[in-house]
Design an enzyme around this catalytic site. Structure first.
Site, PDB file in Angstrom:
ATOM      1  N   ARG A  66       0.845  -1.200   0.000  1.00 48.88           N
ATOM      2  CA  ARG A  66       0.000   0.000   0.000  1.00 48.88           C
ATOM      3  C   ARG A  66       0.884   1.255   0.000  1.00 48.88           C
ATOM      4  NH1 ARG A  66      -1.979   2.038   4.535  1.00 48.88           N
ATOM      5  NH2 ARG A  66      -2.247   0.030   5.557  1.00 48.88           N
ATOM      6  N   TYR A 119     -14.832  15.966 -16.361  1.00 48.12           N
ATOM      7  CA  TYR A 119     -15.258  14.572 -16.315  1.00 48.12           C
ATOM      8  C   TYR A 119     -16.358  14.441 -15.239  1.00 48.12           C
ATOM      9  CZ  TYR A 119     -14.965   9.550 -15.462  1.00 48.12           C
ATOM     10  OH  TYR A 119     -15.261   8.230 -15.297  1.00 48.12           O
ATOM     11  N   ASP A 189      -5.961  17.737 -15.219  1.00 49.13           N
ATOM     12  CA  ASP A 189      -6.304  16.384 -15.644  1.00 49.13           C
ATOM     13  C   ASP A 189      -6.031  16.348 -17.146  1.00 49.13           C
ATOM     14  OD1 ASP A 189      -7.523  14.088 -16.597  1.00 49.13           O
ATOM     15  OD2 ASP A 189      -9.246  14.207 -15.249  1.00 49.13           O
ATOM     16  N   LYS A 214      -7.290   4.952 -19.553  1.00 49.98           N
ATOM     17  CA  LYS A 214      -7.625   5.338 -20.923  1.00 49.98           C
ATOM     18  C   LYS A 214      -6.423   5.125 -21.853  1.00 49.98           C
ATOM     19  CE  LYS A 214     -11.417   6.527 -18.840  1.00 49.98           C
ATOM     20  NZ  LYS A 214     -11.657   7.872 -18.353  1.00 49.98           N
TER      21      LYS A 214
HETATM   22  C1  LIG Z   1     -12.070   8.335 -17.120  1.00 45.20           C
HETATM   23  C2  LIG Z   1     -11.635   9.646 -16.663  1.00 45.20           C
HETATM   24  C3  LIG Z   1     -11.383   9.897 -15.308  1.00 45.20           C
HETATM   25  C4  LIG Z   1     -11.615   8.855 -14.244  1.00 45.20           C
HETATM   26  O1  LIG Z   1     -10.710   7.787 -14.386  1.00 45.20           O
HETATM   27  P1  LIG Z   1     -10.996   6.310 -13.843  1.00 45.20           P
HETATM   28  O2  LIG Z   1      -9.733   5.589 -14.155  1.00 45.20           O
HETATM   29  O3  LIG Z   1     -12.199   5.812 -14.572  1.00 45.20           O
HETATM   30  O4  LIG Z   1     -11.261   6.437 -12.386  1.00 45.20           O
HETATM   31  C5  LIG Z   1     -10.943  11.146 -14.948  1.00 45.20           C
HETATM   32  N1  LIG Z   1     -10.766  12.115 -15.849  1.00 45.20           N
HETATM   33  C6  LIG Z   1     -10.994  11.925 -17.157  1.00 45.20           C
HETATM   34  C7  LIG Z   1     -10.774  13.047 -18.119  1.00 45.20           C
HETATM   35  C8  LIG Z   1     -11.436  10.685 -17.611  1.00 45.20           C
HETATM   36  O5  LIG Z   1     -11.678  10.502 -18.908  1.00 45.20           O
END
Ligand SMILES: *Cc1c(COP(=O)(O)O)cnc(C)c1O
Length: 395
Positions: A66, A119, A189, A214
């Site tokens: 962890r 998001y 992000d 992604k």
């Molecule tokens: C999918 C996504 C997230 C969240 O990510 P997870 O891995 O699904 O928790 C955050 N920001 C953006 C822009 C995303 O496309």
């Protein structure tokens, strides 16, 4: 140089980012080309003194998983190198990373400036959870120059949170503008851009985060998030992260390192397919508008060209037939798959108004820029002609 000497490895600064993805995160001296999976949750400390040291160190690689794990650390090093960052911390998902940043850095009474183009999960966390902890959030239009800076309350604003390109309409934020804000910690992000699109830290931004679920992982087989920045900030995040418990899985980290190796060619092809699909859609009477930063019609096309080395495969478009046309489109595709997420090998299509955003009122939808006929598409790695043909037939 005598024949017995090994040549010095080429320095990272001399290499293109695509070349870095091929070797980033492979520890020096590791003969294995593929990443090594460390499944162990715990490690023989050797001595109590070493154990005491490791229990409080964000750099402890072999104490308890962890806190840190060699396979997860390899993924973190890879991302830090690609971002030009001192350090990185991986999380169990993109949302784990986002929650880790917000709840790890903000306390009751603090203020956050965030863009309204976000998001869905991030929006729910900021608008729904933060107020419960006494953290105030002001939402601004991230596409407007100076909007973030104007909303900063000196002495109270702890975080400025941006997302670019933003999901699902591909709105862009000027990273120089964001990086120029001093005082609060600036966070981006950059999931849709990946580190191959741009390196926000080079623009003066403090933290860059990704859902590596992604494009970075890129194969729909790793749920993972990661935050990069200065070591002091990452250490602060680490202290909360070990209590938050959203630690990254070694297996998913292994899959994501494997994914990073091919990020360049995948992103290039997906971006080219998205532009080809976009042009075909723009020429079709059933389509009101198409959004992709690589299309000249994007309102911030110039900023996109200046800021990004390449664009990914996500695009969105609005069908003139509205709700029914959007739902019908997703039901009619034969090659593309109706599924959420993006950046993987398969082309995926979603209709927000009848799925993720189905609970929203017409006004709430309009506020987020999503129309009843909006379709989001993540172009995969199929041949471009097959994807275009499937889309046009489904229309
Ligand atoms: C999918 C996504 C997230 C969240 O990510 P997870 O891995 O699904 O928790 C955050 N920001 C953006 C822009 C995303 O496309």
């Amino acid at each position: 140089m005598s024949s017995s000497e090994t040549p010095e490895p080429v320095q990272s600064e001399e290499l293109q980012p695509e070349t870095l993805t091929i070797r980033a995160g492979r520890p020096e001296g590791q003969a294995s080309m593929a990443p090594i999976l460390w499944a162990s949750t715990t490690y023989d400390m050797g001595s109590l003194e070493v154990g005491r040291e490791m229990a409080h160190s964000s750099r402890a690689k072999k104490f308890y998983s962890r806190h840190g794990n060699p396979t997860v650390n390899a993924f973190e090093s890879a991302v830090a190198e690609l971002e030009g960052a001192e350090a990185a911390r991986a999380y169990a998902s993109g949302m784990g990373a986002i929650a880790g940043v917000i709840l790890g850095l903000c306390s009751r009474g603090d203020h956050i400036v965030a863009q309204k183009q976000l998001y869905g999960g991030t929006m729910q966390l900021l608008a729904g959870v933060c107020p419960r902890f006494g953290i105030d959030v002001t939402f601004v239009d991230g596409t407007q120059p100076g909007a973030f800076a104007a909303a900063v309350i000196p002495g109270r604003t702890m975080l400025v949170f941006a997302e670019t390109p933003a999901n699902p309409l591909l709105d862009l934020v000027d990273l120089d503008d964001l990086g120029a804000i001093k005082g609060p910690i600036t966070v981006v992000d950059a999931t849709l851009a990946t580190p191959l699109g741009a390196r926000p830290l080079d623009h003066g931004v403090n933290l860059v985060l990704h859902s590596a679920t992604k494009a970075m992982g890129g194969h729909n087989d790793a749920t993972l998030g990661v935050v990069s920045g200065e070591r002091d900030l990452i250490d602060a995040l680490w202290s909360f992260a070990v209590l938050q418990g959203a630690c990254a899985s070694p297996f998913d980290s292994l899959n994501a390192i494997r994914g990073l190796r091919t990020l360049g060619p995948r992103l290039r092809q997906q971006g080219a397919t998205a532009v080809a699909v976009g042009r075909a859609l723009e020429a079709n009477a059933a389509v009101n508008w198409v959004r992709h930063p690589g299309l000249e019609s994007h309102p911030q096309h110039e900023l996109g060209r200046r800021q990004y080395r390449m664009h990914g495969g996500v695009l969105s478009f609005d069908l003139a037939g509205g709700l029914e046309a959007g739902a019908n489109f997703v039901k009619s595709v034969r090659l593309c798959r109706p599924a959420t997420s993006m950046g993987g090998p398969e082309t995926l299509v979603t209709h927000p108004a009848s799925t993720t955003h189905a609970g929203m009122t017409a006004e709430e939808l309009a506020e987020s820029g999503i129309t009843p006929g909006t379709v989001r598409m993540s172009c995969g790695l199929e041949h471009v002609d097959d994807v275009v043909a499937d889309v046009l037939r489904a229309l």
